[in-house]
Design an enzyme around this catalytic site. Structure first.
Site, PDB file in Angstrom:
ATOM      1  N   SER A   1     -10.327  -0.699   6.731  1.00 44.44           N
ATOM      2  CA  SER A   1      -9.658  -0.494   5.435  1.00 44.44           C
ATOM      3  C   SER A   1      -8.919  -1.701   4.876  1.00 44.44           C
ATOM      4  O   SER A   1      -8.454  -1.655   3.743  1.00 44.44           O
ATOM      5  CB  SER A   1      -8.681   0.674   5.534  1.00 44.44           C
ATOM      6  OG  SER A   1      -9.374   1.893   5.507  1.00 44.44           O
TER       7      SER A   1
ATOM      8  N   SER B   1      -9.987   1.772   2.636  1.00 43.04           N
ATOM      9  CA  SER B   1      -9.085   2.579   1.836  1.00 43.04           C
ATOM     10  C   SER B   1      -8.046   1.765   1.058  1.00 43.04           C
ATOM     11  O   SER B   1      -7.522   2.246   0.058  1.00 43.04           O
ATOM     12  CB  SER B   1      -8.372   3.577   2.745  1.00 43.04           C
ATOM     13  OG  SER B   1      -7.476   2.907   3.612  1.00 43.04           O
TER      14      SER B   1
ATOM     15  N   LYS C   1       0.852  -1.195   0.000  1.00 36.22           N
ATOM     16  CA  LYS C   1       0.000   0.000   0.000  1.00 36.22           C
ATOM     17  C   LYS C   1       0.883   1.239   0.000  1.00 36.22           C
ATOM     18  O   LYS C   1       1.927   1.266   0.681  1.00 36.22           O
ATOM     19  CB  LYS C   1      -0.905  -0.028   1.242  1.00 36.22           C
ATOM     20  CG  LYS C   1      -1.968   1.071   1.277  1.00 36.22           C
ATOM     21  CD  LYS C   1      -2.883   0.907   2.487  1.00 36.22           C
ATOM     22  CE  LYS C   1      -3.987   1.956   2.525  1.00 36.22           C
ATOM     23  NZ  LYS C   1      -4.900   1.786   3.682  1.00 36.22           N
TER      24      LYS C   1
END
Lengths: 484, 95
Positions: free
Chosen positions: A174, A150, A75
């Protein structure tokens, strides 16, 4: 050529062990899959194919074992030395970290090969990736729908065979919600089990790094790589016991609780039906079922949307145009701060900074942040009471399957409500595991397991047993070779 | 409690957040709606309930006081928008 769609990390390591493929060929196959699908899906914000192949060649040259040579995706809020790290924000465009996050260091030490940095809602604020400053990620099952967020890029990349597993972060859901939306496994570890060193901070008392994978065993493998004690993160304690690889298929002797009061909130009928089926499956596999309640979890959404923005407003004060990141020139230093932050932050980040600053401002602190932290205590007590009777609790991961682009982006409260089943887990610092439990109208549904602090091994055992019984095919049909 | 545009401007100033034309009005509506939702918890009676800042039951410990290498000046300035002589140059205050 290796078909990476549906290829697990465990299987990839076995192919490397058997010398059926080299680490370079394996990395090349994933890079080719990225080339093939990422134009449409936009899971990646940054790839560095030469560096990826170079790292793989180095592993081939020195001989390998274990997970060495298996690719991984990261990420884009995990600091990678010399590799762009934007956290999905314009304010960090062009930023090159001078350190590796502890989890990135762990991955490198384990010989994992990074294929690139994954898209996300700006500063991890969102549930759809629509708040990425660099454009959204699309759901590999249906590109008209969001991948969740997210960590949407981390989930989409694994679902689409662009990485065998990946790392994301979970502040209010997330990891678990995008895992559910993309039909894969996601683990949010106990707060403190994994180091936050080098992780771009959103809400420091809630953020935790965890794995996305195609199987529970793969999630356990990646979790075992990153879970460790790191003195550079003062909130980190590491795991309490070594991570074990799950192998059982029975749930005999386990007590599983269903917090029925939580289900009274709106759950889509298709999600509810699969949830009920999976609960029945737990019983069929030998678990003892019971009902429970979490009386204060309903205040969790409000508490979360005070605590997270308050901590974010403090954490994001560092983006001031002075030391790194965007600077918008102005004749006066205060005007420079204000213009830099106005141009550098997107709409959702500004909303959260404003809510947080308001909640922490003179006269409001106790009524908002202080009160929210007390609600948090009540939620911790609710879970503690439930865990006196149960080894794990189960809930849907999200109240719906993946929604369409634009559905909630202009309605912050509707977007926030999608986290209703995940964020109480963050408030209590507990581990949560989402596994796919079936399809509703062609879209994956997630089943969430919640356990006491540091019960990851048990959650992984339960998740693995259910996964074997469910037999979910994680390959999106539209991406299967010869179909689409 | 009614949130005014002037409240929004005050909070934006505290946050060092510049507002574009019309943004204060838009944010006023959005913030009022979010605060309307979350402020329900301000009314809860939580007398005697302690606050949780870390969900684990931890006790504080002291680290050994050891000097360890830090990043160094060159690395620290590597991403600076306007580095100058081992420092970060900024516009003047109150120009």
């Amino acid at each position: 050529m290796i078909d990476t769609l549906g290829l697990t990390a465990e299987r990839a390591a076995a192919l490397l062990d058997a010398r059926e493929v080299t680490a370079e060929e394996l990395a090349g196959a994933y890079l080719a899959q990225i080339e093939r699908h990422d134009g449409e899906l936009h899971a990646f914000l940054h790839t560095h194919p030469e560096q990826t192949l170079e790292a793989a060649r180095a592993i081939d040259a020195r001989g390998r074992s274990g997970l060495q040579g298996v690719p991984v995706g990261l990420k884009d809020l995990l600091s990678t030395r010399g590799v762009p790290t934007t956290a999905g924000s314009r304010i960090l465009e062009g930023f090159l970290p001078i350190i590796d996050a502890d989890v990135v260091e762990s991955c490198r030490e384990a010989g994992l090969v990074s294929v690139g940095k994954l898209n996300m809602d700006e500063f991890a604020m969102g549930s759809s990736t629509e708040h990425s400053a660099f454009g959204p990620t699309r759901n590999p099952w249906d590109p008209r729908l969001v991948p969740g967020g997210s960590s949407g890029g981390s989930a989409a990349a694994v679902a689409a065979g662009m990485a065998p597993f990946s790392l994301g972060t979970d502040t209010g859901g997330s990891i678990r919600q995008p895992a559910a939306f993309c039909g894969i496994v996601g683990l949010k570890p106990t707060y403190g089990a994994v180091s936050r060193y080098g992780v771009v901070a959103f809400a420091s008392s809630l953020d935790q790094v965890g794995p996305f994978a195609l199987t529970v065993r793969d999630a356990a493998l990646l979790y075992s790589v990153i879970a460790r004690d790191d003195p550079r993160d003062s909130t980190n304690v590491g795991p309490r016991e070594p991570v074990s690889l799950p192998s059982g298929t029975s749930l005999a002797g386990l007590r599983i609780g269903v917090p029925t009061d939580q289900l009274a909130a709106g759950v889509d009928p298709g999600v509810r039906a699969l949830f009920d089926d999976t609960v029945a499956l737990c019983a069929a596999l030998g678990a003892e079922l019971g009902e429970t309640t979490l009386p204060h979890a309903s205040d969790g959404l409000a508490a979360y949307y005070l605590i997270a923005p308050s901590e974010a407003s403090a954490n994001l004060a560092r983006y001031d145009g002075v030391r790194y990141g965007l600077r918008v020139d102005a004749p006066d230093v205060h005007a420079m701060y204000e213009e830099t932050r106005r141009r550098g932050f997107g709409a959702e980040v500004k909303r959260r900074i404003m809510i947080g600053t308001y909640a922490l401002s003179a006269g409001y602190f106790d009524a908002y942040y202080g009160q929210a932290q007390r609600v948090r205590t009540l939620i911790c007590r609710d879970f503690a009471a439930a865990f006196e009777r149960f080894d794990a609790l189960v809930l849907p991961t999200a109240p719906s399957t993946a929604f369409a682009f634009g559905d909630k982006v202009d309605d912050p409260l509707a977007m926030y409500a999608n986290d209703v089943f995940t964020l109480p887990v963050n408030l209590a610092g507990l581990p949560g595991l989402s596994i796919p439990c079936g399809l509703s109208d062609g879209m994956p549904v997630g089943f969430q397991l919640i356990g006491p602090a540091f019960s990851e091994n048990r959650l992984l055992e339960i998740g693995h047993a259910l996964e074997q019984a469910i037999g979910f095919d994680a390959r999106p049909p539209r991406l299967s070779r010869g179909v689409a | 409690m009614a949130l005014t545009e002037s409240d929004v401007r005050h909070v934006a100033r505290l946050a060092r957040l510049g507002l574009a034309a019309g943004e204060a009005e838009r944010l006023r509506g959005e913030l009022a709606s979010i605060l309307g939702h979350v402020s329900a918890i301000a009314a809860l009676d939580l007398e005697g309930v302690p606050a949780t800042s870390h969900p684990l039951d931890l006790v504080n410990v002291l680290a050994a006081d050891e000097v360890v290498p830090a990043a160094g000046v060159e690395a620290a300035l590597a991403n600076a928008p306007d580095p100058v002589a081992n420092g970060f140059r900024v516009p003047p205050i109150g120009a």
